[in-house]
Design a protein around this motif. Structure first.
Motif, PDB file in Angstrom:
ATOM      1  N   GLY A 203      21.235  37.488  41.654  1.00 27.58           N
ATOM      2  CA  GLY A 203      22.678  37.720  41.729  1.00 27.58           C
ATOM      3  C   GLY A 203      23.446  36.484  42.145  1.00 27.58           C
ATOM      4  O   GLY A 203      24.488  36.154  41.567  1.00 27.58           O
ATOM      5  N   VAL A 204      22.943  35.776  43.135  1.00 29.75           N
ATOM      6  CA  VAL A 204      23.598  34.538  43.574  1.00 29.75           C
ATOM      7  C   VAL A 204      23.549  33.495  42.469  1.00 29.75           C
ATOM      8  O   VAL A 204      24.550  32.828  42.179  1.00 29.75           O
ATOM      9  N   TRP A 205      22.403  33.355  41.815  1.00 28.62           N
ATOM     10  CA  TRP A 205      22.280  32.385  40.735  1.00 28.62           C
ATOM     11  C   TRP A 205      23.246  32.711  39.597  1.00 28.62           C
ATOM     12  O   TRP A 205      23.942  31.829  39.083  1.00 28.62           O
ATOM     13  N   LEU A 206      23.294  33.991  39.195  1.00 31.75           N
ATOM     14  CA  LEU A 206      24.223  34.386  38.131  1.00 31.75           C
ATOM     15  C   LEU A 206      25.663  34.155  38.556  1.00 31.75           C
ATOM     16  O   LEU A 206      26.500  33.730  37.754  1.00 31.75           O
ATOM     17  N   GLY A 207      25.957  34.468  39.810  1.00 29.00           N
ATOM     18  CA  GLY A 207      27.314  34.265  40.297  1.00 29.00           C
ATOM     19  C   GLY A 207      27.723  32.807  40.282  1.00 29.00           C
ATOM     20  O   GLY A 207      28.872  32.477  39.963  1.00 29.00           O
ATOM     21  N   MET A 208      26.801  31.922  40.625  1.00 29.52           N
ATOM     22  CA  MET A 208      27.129  30.498  40.652  1.00 29.52           C
ATOM     23  C   MET A 208      27.188  29.897  39.253  1.00 29.52           C
ATOM     24  O   MET A 208      28.065  29.094  38.955  1.00 29.52           O
ATOM     25  N   LYS A 209      26.272  30.281  38.395  1.00 28.32           N
ATOM     26  CA  LYS A 209      26.174  29.670  37.068  1.00 28.32           C
ATOM     27  C   LYS A 209      27.031  30.365  36.018  1.00 28.32           C
ATOM     28  O   LYS A 209      27.620  29.723  35.167  1.00 28.32           O
ATOM     29  N   LYS A 210      27.057  31.683  36.047  1.00 28.19           N
ATOM     30  CA  LYS A 210      27.700  32.446  34.976  1.00 28.19           C
ATOM     31  C   LYS A 210      28.728  33.430  35.508  1.00 28.19           C
ATOM     32  O   LYS A 210      29.021  34.434  34.876  1.00 28.19           O
ATOM     33  N   GLY A 211      29.306  33.174  36.659  1.00 27.56           N
ATOM     34  CA  GLY A 211      30.210  34.118  37.303  1.00 27.56           C
ATOM     35  C   GLY A 211      31.391  34.516  36.436  1.00 27.56           C
ATOM     36  O   GLY A 211      31.705  35.700  36.291  1.00 27.56           O
ATOM     37  N   ASP A 212      32.068  33.536  35.848  1.00 27.94           N
ATOM     38  CA  ASP A 212      33.239  33.836  35.030  1.00 27.94           C
ATOM     39  C   ASP A 212      32.872  34.676  33.807  1.00 27.94           C
ATOM     40  O   ASP A 212      33.588  35.619  33.453  1.00 27.94           O
TER      41      ASP A 212
ATOM     42  N   ALA B 211      34.087  38.463  33.059  1.00 31.49           N
ATOM     43  CA  ALA B 211      34.798  38.721  31.804  1.00 31.49           C
ATOM     44  C   ALA B 211      34.111  39.812  30.995  1.00 31.49           C
ATOM     45  O   ALA B 211      34.766  40.709  30.457  1.00 31.49           O
ATOM     46  N   ALA B 212      32.783  39.771  30.920  1.00 32.83           N
ATOM     47  CA  ALA B 212      32.046  40.789  30.164  1.00 32.83           C
ATOM     48  C   ALA B 212      32.188  42.154  30.816  1.00 32.83           C
ATOM     49  O   ALA B 212      32.401  43.163  30.133  1.00 32.83           O
ATOM     50  N   GLY B 213      32.067  42.210  32.136  1.00 29.79           N
ATOM     51  CA  GLY B 213      32.211  43.485  32.844  1.00 29.79           C
ATOM     52  C   GLY B 213      33.602  44.052  32.693  1.00 29.79           C
ATOM     53  O   GLY B 213      33.784  45.253  32.447  1.00 29.79           O
ATOM     54  N   THR B 214      34.612  43.206  32.825  1.00 31.97           N
ATOM     55  CA  THR B 214      35.995  43.654  32.668  1.00 31.97           C
ATOM     56  C   THR B 214      36.247  44.154  31.259  1.00 31.97           C
ATOM     57  O   THR B 214      36.890  45.183  31.061  1.00 31.97           O
ATOM     58  N   SER B 215      35.717  43.441  30.283  1.00 33.95           N
ATOM     59  CA  SER B 215      35.879  43.849  28.893  1.00 33.95           C
ATOM     60  C   SER B 215      35.231  45.200  28.627  1.00 33.95           C
ATOM     61  O   SER B 215      35.808  46.062  27.965  1.00 33.95           O
ATOM     62  N   MET B 216      34.013  45.399  29.155  1.00 39.40           N
ATOM     63  CA  MET B 216      33.323  46.673  28.946  1.00 39.40           C
ATOM     64  C   MET B 216      34.072  47.821  29.614  1.00 39.40           C
ATOM     65  O   MET B 216      34.255  48.884  29.018  1.00 39.40           O
ATOM     66  N   VAL B 217      34.534  47.605  30.834  1.00 40.11           N
ATOM     67  CA  VAL B 217      35.269  48.657  31.549  1.00 40.11           C
ATOM     68  C   VAL B 217      36.564  48.982  30.824  1.00 40.11           C
ATOM     69  O   VAL B 217      36.918  50.154  30.654  1.00 40.11           O
TER      70      VAL B 217
END
Length: 110
Positions: free
Chosen positions: A71-80, A84-90
């Motif tokens: 989770g930390v790695w994804l947040g640092m590397k691919k956070g935006d 964006a993907a989560g917001t789009s899906m919701v």
């Protein structure tokens, strides 16, 4: 009836691949609205293979630390991108549910 060329164009445009994902996202959104976060955890559990479930139950602290690290790695590397993907899906799920509700209530008034 669609010809083979039409099917090729539809699949190249991504039209054939959107429907199952939208349907699954809509179903997950409805389940989340009905039963809360428990539905999300159940869906994640269904994605894991049985061997992983056994390892997680045997080594829960290691599994939590690994999940935290990912989770930390994804947040640092691919956070935006993740946000964006989560917001789009919701948003897509919410609009699908609103559209379905409007069709139900709007169709009966005619």
């Amino acid at each position: 009836m669609a010809s083979a060329e039409d099917n090729h164009e539809r699949s190249a445009a991504g039209m054939d691949y959107d429907f199952p994902m939208k349907e699954k996202a809509s179903k997950l959104g409805s389940t989340l609205a009905e039963s809360g976060p428990e539905a999300l955890f159940q869906e994640i559990e269904n994605l894991l293979p049985e061997s992983w479930r056994e390892h997680i139950s045997q080594f829960p602290i290691a599994a939590v630390l690994l999940g935290f690290g990912v989770g930390v790695w994804l947040g640092m590397k691919k956070g935006d991108e993740v946000i964006a993907a989560g917001t789009s899906m919701v948003t897509a799920t919410a609009m699908s549910n609103v559209s379905a509700a409007m069709e139900r209530f709007g169709g009966s008034s005619e």
